[in-house]
Design a protein around this motif. Structure first.
Motif, mmCIF file in Angstrom:
data_model
loop_
_atom_site.group_PDB
_atom_site.id
_atom_site.type_symbol
_atom_site.label_atom_id
_atom_site.label_comp_id
_atom_site.label_asym_id
_atom_site.label_seq_id
_atom_site.Cartn_x
_atom_site.Cartn_y
_atom_site.Cartn_z
ATOM 1 N N GLU A 164 44.283 23.245 23.976
ATOM 2 C CA GLU A 164 42.844 22.961 23.894
ATOM 3 C C GLU A 164 42.528 21.866 22.884
ATOM 4 O O GLU A 164 41.407 21.341 22.859
ATOM 5 N N TRP A 165 43.490 21.511 22.019
ATOM 6 C CA TRP A 165 43.285 20.398 21.102
ATOM 7 C C TRP A 165 43.484 19.042 21.778
ATOM 8 O O TRP A 165 43.099 18.007 21.236
ATOM 9 N N VAL A 166 44.108 19.033 22.942
ATOM 10 C CA VAL A 166 44.569 17.778 23.533
ATOM 11 C C VAL A 166 43.466 16.958 24.205
ATOM 12 O O VAL A 166 43.436 15.740 24.048
ATOM 13 N N PRO A 167 42.538 17.532 24.963
ATOM 14 C CA PRO A 167 41.498 16.702 25.588
ATOM 15 C C PRO A 167 40.645 15.976 24.545
ATOM 16 O O PRO A 167 40.323 16.518 23.495
ATOM 17 N N MET A 168 40.259 14.743 24.866
ATOM 18 C CA MET A 168 39.364 13.998 23.978
ATOM 19 C C MET A 168 38.021 14.724 23.848
ATOM 20 O O MET A 168 37.432 14.763 22.775
ATOM 21 N N ARG A 169 37.548 15.266 24.961
ATOM 22 C CA ARG A 169 36.337 16.067 24.999
ATOM 23 C C ARG A 169 36.477 17.100 26.113
ATOM 24 O O ARG A 169 37.250 16.901 27.051
ATOM 25 N N GLY A 170 35.717 18.177 26.022
ATOM 26 C CA GLY A 170 35.731 19.170 27.079
ATOM 27 C C GLY A 170 35.094 18.631 28.350
ATOM 28 O O GLY A 170 34.393 17.614 28.340
ATOM 29 N N ASP A 171 35.325 19.335 29.461
ATOM 30 C CA ASP A 171 34.802 18.873 30.745
ATOM 31 C C ASP A 171 33.284 18.735 30.731
ATOM 32 O O ASP A 171 32.726 17.866 31.416
ATOM 33 N N ASP A 172 32.610 19.569 29.950
ATOM 34 C CA ASP A 172 31.152 19.516 29.940
ATOM 35 C C ASP A 172 30.616 18.227 29.326
ATOM 36 O O ASP A 172 29.480 17.827 29.581
ATOM 37 N N PHE A 173 31.426 17.541 28.522
ATOM 38 C CA PHE A 173 30.987 16.279 27.922
ATOM 39 C C PHE A 173 30.602 15.280 29.002
ATOM 40 O O PHE A 173 29.584 14.576 28.886
#
Length: 509
Positions: free
Chosen positions: A184-193
């Protein structure tokens, strides 16, 4: 990524600290209630902001005050002390700002100020309603984020041939691969961004061609996407050297989240790993696999790891550091072939291996630009504003070759922070803001617990000056040509690295 401190440190700033205790140009760490706050003094002006970088939680009070900004000591993110805005990647989120006042010879930090809304950019030139970004990496993400931060209201379509949303790629070879960071640290932002910001992110979208005259991007399925401005941020792909006998899936490379996941899965049962190449990525993989308890052998043709970039002294240090952690080097050698679990070396030796990772560099993805007739010059040629030779098409990241005011030549570099910063500037220029890209290149690499920071760009040098002790892990190394410092590498000299960055900026001004 560091965790929040359990207990705030430093003085209680709400109770006041003596003005005389805060020298001009200095930073002071304290707290207000349970929140860490940093106070900065520039002349008679006082600022109070959140104490930690919004990127990896770096300690801003250990950074550098430059005008009305502060720079993070870890990865050189820059923040406005007036608004808290993240002015330069790798940070994107603002830090909090606090009201501060001076009375009775003391400095008092009061309440937190509400975030100030950024005014909409005033567009110049052609109408802009549709922006298309080709690429889902650092530059593409940074551009999309900056477009919305600048209050651009039109459509943004991001076309990525990856199956994952933009990720923090440096983590893929460092903490995540080593098992120290959750996914969960890997995405630049969550999908909701993306949905909340009106960014249409299309994954597994393969772009077949660009029609620069019609202002259209054509996908492999025939779908056409029109644009007013287009950003090419296609990045680079790992070089795959042919290895006789190796099966198509036997040799791993590392670029995407899927690549890192595949290596992690294979590492679960592996006892011995072979890393082909002593590049930064190759050696970061070696360090991560050693953290997992896997025996690691590195095979590379050079005499010293990374000597071409860092010089002999740093190269020897990097080798010794890895050998301290059990890595076995086979330098001035190459892999002649692989049969099953046995790798044969050109020198005649052989190695048993359960996992093979190749890290010998990357090549820019230029096919789209070439087919579109854009000017190519050892990369996709852009001007100081990151505009290509075609109207309304910009480029950023690993593919872009730009006129660098610091080295005095056109350069192309493959650094994460550079790609992000170029994406930000390209976005501003698509909005008509006419911002030159003049940032000093910067990258960082982590080997076990030792960080190496590098600012500038030196393809060659005639003088190498070492301040400190490389082997003692306390040094700043300057790479000079004709008496001018082109680049500097450092180990645990964070402020000195920032100071070198500022000096290079001023030298080119």
């Amino acid at each position: 990524m560091a965790e929040q401190d359990a207990k705030p440190s430093g003085p209680d700033l709400s109770q006041g600290v003596a003005f005389a205790d805060l020298a001009d140009g200095s930073l002071l760490l304290g707290h207000v209630g349970d929140e860490q706050v940093m106070v900065a003094r520039q002349g008679t002006e006082l600022f109070a902001v959140g104490a930690h970088c919004s990127h990896y939680h770096g300690p801003l009070a250990e950074g550098l005050l430059v005008g009305d900004t502060v720079r993070c000591p870890w990865h050189h993110a820059c923040f406005s002390l007036r608004s808290g805005e993240a002015l330069a990647a790798p940070a994107f989120s603002a830090i909090d700002c606090w009201s501060v006042e001076q009375r009775d010879g003391k400095i008092f930090v009061k309440e937190k100020r509400p975030a100030a809304a950024k005014p909409s950019s005033k567009l110049s030139g052609k109408a802009l309603d549709k922006v298309v970004i080709v690429g889902g990496g650092a530059a593409g993400f940074a551009a999309a984020e900056m477009l919305r931060r600048e209050q651009y209201k039109g459509s943004i379509v991001m076309l990525s041939n990856d199956d994952a949303a933009p990720v923090d790629r440096p983590n893929l070879s460092k903490d995540y691969l080593a098992g120290n960071a959750p996914e969960e640290w890997v995405p630049m932002r969550g999908d909701d961004f993306y949905s909340e910001n009106g960014i249409e992110l299309r994954l597994k979208a393969n772009v077949a061609s660009i029609d620069a005259r019609a202002h259209e991007v054509v996908l492999s399925d025939g779908t056409k996407v029109d644009y007013d401005r287009l950003l090419l941020a296609t990045g680079a792909e790992p070089v795959r050297l042919p290895v006789p006998g190796a099966g198509p899936s036997q040799i791993h490379t590392l670029r995407s989240l899927a690549d890192s996941r595949a290596i992690i899965e294979r590492a679960k049962s592996a006892k011995r790993a072979l890393v082909i190449g002593a590049s930064f990525i190759g050696l970061e993989v070696a360090a991560s696999l050693r953290h997992r308890g896997i025996e690691v052998h590195v095979v590379a043709p050079e005499k010293r790891p990374m000597e071409r970039i860092l010089g002999p002294g740093m190269g020897d240090f990097v080798r010794a550091l890895h050998e301290e952690h059990g890595v076995v080097f086979h330098l001035e050698d190459t892999v002649a072939g692989i049969a099953g679990s046995k790798a044969t070396l050109k020198s005649g030796g052989s190695l048993e291996t359960d996992l093979v990772v190749m890290g010998v560099g990357v090549r820019p993805r230029l096919e789209l630009a070439e087919k579109a007739g854009l000017r190519i010059d050892r990369g996709l040629a852009v001007d100081a504003f990151l505009a290509t030779s075609a109207p309304d098409i910009y480029a950023a990241g690993d593919i872009a070759r730009w006129p660098d005011p610091h080295s005095g030549q056109a350069i192309r570099v493959e650094h994460w922070a550079v790609a992000e910063r170029q994406g930000q500037v390209a976005a501003q220029n698509m909005l008509g803001l006419r911002q030159k890209f003049d940032a000093v290149p910067f990258f960082w690499s982590q080997h076990y617990d030792v960080p190496i920071n590098y600012v500038g760009h030196a393809e060659k040098w005639d003088e190498l000056l070492v301040d400190g002790d490389i082997a003692g892990r306390d040094c700043l190394v300057r790479y000079k040509q004709g008496g001018r410092t082109l680049a500097a590498a450092s180990i645990y000299r964070d402020v000195a690295s920032l100071q070198e960055e500022v000096a290079m900026e001023r030298q080119a001004a």
